[in-house]
Design a protein around this motif. Sequence first.
Motif, PDB file in Angstrom:
ATOM      1  N   GLU A 275       1.558  -1.369   0.241  1.00  0.00           N
ATOM      2  CA  GLU A 275       0.329  -0.112   0.038  1.00  0.00           C
ATOM      3  C   GLU A 275       0.655   1.468   0.012  1.00  0.00           C
ATOM      4  OE1 GLU A 275       0.488  -1.842   2.605  1.00  0.00           O
ATOM      5  OE2 GLU A 275       1.000  -0.611   4.418  1.00  0.00           O
ATOM      6  N   ARG A 277       0.940   6.198  -0.316  1.00  0.00           N
ATOM      7  CA  ARG A 277      -0.316   7.421  -0.800  1.00  0.00           C
ATOM      8  C   ARG A 277       0.552   7.728  -1.618  1.00  0.00           C
ATOM      9  NH1 ARG A 277      -0.891  10.630   4.452  1.00  0.00           N
ATOM     10  NH2 ARG A 277      -1.737   8.785   5.066  1.00  0.00           N
ATOM     11  N   ASP A 278      -1.248   8.431  -2.645  1.00  0.00           N
ATOM     12  CA  ASP A 278      -0.534   8.888  -4.046  1.00  0.00           C
ATOM     13  C   ASP A 278       0.010  10.346  -3.430  1.00  0.00           C
ATOM     14  OD1 ASP A 278      -3.003  10.002  -4.367  1.00  0.00           O
ATOM     15  OD2 ASP A 278      -3.954   9.138  -5.691  1.00  0.00           O
ATOM     16  N   LYS A 282      -4.026   9.904  -1.392  1.00  0.00           N
ATOM     17  CA  LYS A 282      -4.797   8.345  -1.462  1.00  0.00           C
ATOM     18  C   LYS A 282      -4.455   7.286  -0.890  1.00  0.00           C
ATOM     19  CE  LYS A 282      -8.795  11.672  -4.329  1.00  0.00           C
ATOM     20  NZ  LYS A 282      -9.345  11.083  -5.459  1.00  0.00           N
ATOM     21  N   GLU A 283      -4.917   7.110  -0.144  1.00  0.00           N
ATOM     22  CA  GLU A 283      -3.936   5.552  -0.166  1.00  0.00           C
ATOM     23  C   GLU A 283      -4.976   4.686  -0.916  1.00  0.00           C
ATOM     24  OE1 GLU A 283      -2.547   4.974   1.952  1.00  0.00           O
ATOM     25  OE2 GLU A 283      -2.640   6.321   2.921  1.00  0.00           O
ATOM     26  N   GLN A 284      -3.715   3.918  -1.703  1.00  0.00           N
ATOM     27  CA  GLN A 284      -4.142   3.191  -2.533  1.00  0.00           C
ATOM     28  C   GLN A 284      -2.928   1.516  -2.688  1.00  0.00           C
ATOM     29  OE1 GLN A 284      -2.939   4.791  -6.643  1.00  0.00           O
ATOM     30  NE2 GLN A 284      -1.059   5.366  -5.515  1.00  0.00           N
ATOM     31  N   HIS A 307      -7.361   2.440  -5.144  1.00  0.00           N
ATOM     32  CA  HIS A 307      -7.869   3.195  -3.992  1.00  0.00           C
ATOM     33  C   HIS A 307      -8.344   2.145  -3.117  1.00  0.00           C
ATOM     34  CE1 HIS A 307      -6.286   6.458  -5.802  1.00  0.00           C
ATOM     35  NE2 HIS A 307      -6.827   6.385  -6.814  1.00  0.00           N
ATOM     36  N   THR A 311      -5.870   1.605   5.363  1.00  0.00           N
ATOM     37  CA  THR A 311      -4.923   0.621   5.078  1.00  0.00           C
ATOM     38  C   THR A 311      -4.533  -0.333   6.198  1.00  0.00           C
ATOM     39  OG1 THR A 311      -3.768   2.301   6.217  1.00  0.00           O
ATOM     40  CG2 THR A 311      -3.514   1.977   3.590  1.00  0.00           C
TER      41      THR A 311
END
Length: 354
Positions: A275, A277-278, A282-284, A307, A311
């Motif tokens: 995982e 964060r962009d 946003k968590e992806q 997305h 997490t």
Amino acid sequence: MEKYFKKTSQSCHSCASTPTVDLEKNEDEQRNKRNRTIGESSKSTLTDIDNLQSDPGLRIPISEFSFNIRDQIRRSYLQKGPCQPRNHDCPKSKFGMKDRRFNPRWFDKYSSWLEYSIQKDKAYCLYCYLFGVEGRGKEDDEAFRRNGFSNWKKPDRFDLHIGGPNSAHNNARQNCEDLMKQDQNIHFAFHVQSDRTTNAYRIRLNSSIDCVKFLLRQANHNENISSVILKNAPENLKLTAPDIQKDICRAISLAITDYIKEEVGDSFFSILVDEARDISAKEQMALIIRYVNEKGQIIQRFLAIVHVPETSARCLKKEVEQVLSNYCLSHSKIRGHGYDGASNMRGEFNGFQM
């Protein structure tokens, strides 16, 4: 000259000889002037740097040297050091009722820049000669740079010439120091880094252009393609709109994932999950699948990136199951999984478990 002036008869030669002679004389003068200019330019370009004039009163101004060799000349003068004839018997000059002359002890106090011209009986500044700017600074600065200083009854002018931190002398001194340690200079380092970045960008850009040119050449070779694309396509069917481009990318993505599903088939596989964060905070989650194909080769494919609202291990497990379900891959076929060292992934009780 014969193609510019017609030959005159002998009878009128006397009346026409004077203007013809004057014109020829002017032509010769202009030709000699051009030759002198070219000779001087060549001389400045081919200057023997090892045999530069040492006497500051006889030197050629830096501005008259070719721009391409100025730094080499400056570096040569700095390596040799200032011209300081300490054993010279300096001549005396009348200042009012007293005889005064240049004192060689001043070399000890201003050892890095003070110079003395035996021919001119004047003092000069090496720093200002090398990097001084004509027309800037005080009158004394111009004297030390080019004209020479000879008012021996006022040695305090040496300190006045040095001036404050932003004086013309100190700026010239800083330029000399930067020139001698260019590899360590911050401006030089930024310049080198900028050149490297620019070259790398040009390589990337040229590579992309080459790829596009290659593809265009392939289209031009195929008349069936070149006759219906871009300018030959209807105005409302060029397929260049952003939404259409995204649809094409989605179609390519589906084709790739379908190929991966067919290659995996009913075989066992492992997953790698991570995982991040962009840039939009946003968590992806990224999912990579690892399996053995029919040839016995270990294959590792990037399957998806999605997305996630959080997490936590539970949320990530739910998203992984959803992705595998979308691609018709059963989690019962999983024989291994790998994660990073985060506690939500590797915890024995609260970690990610399939």
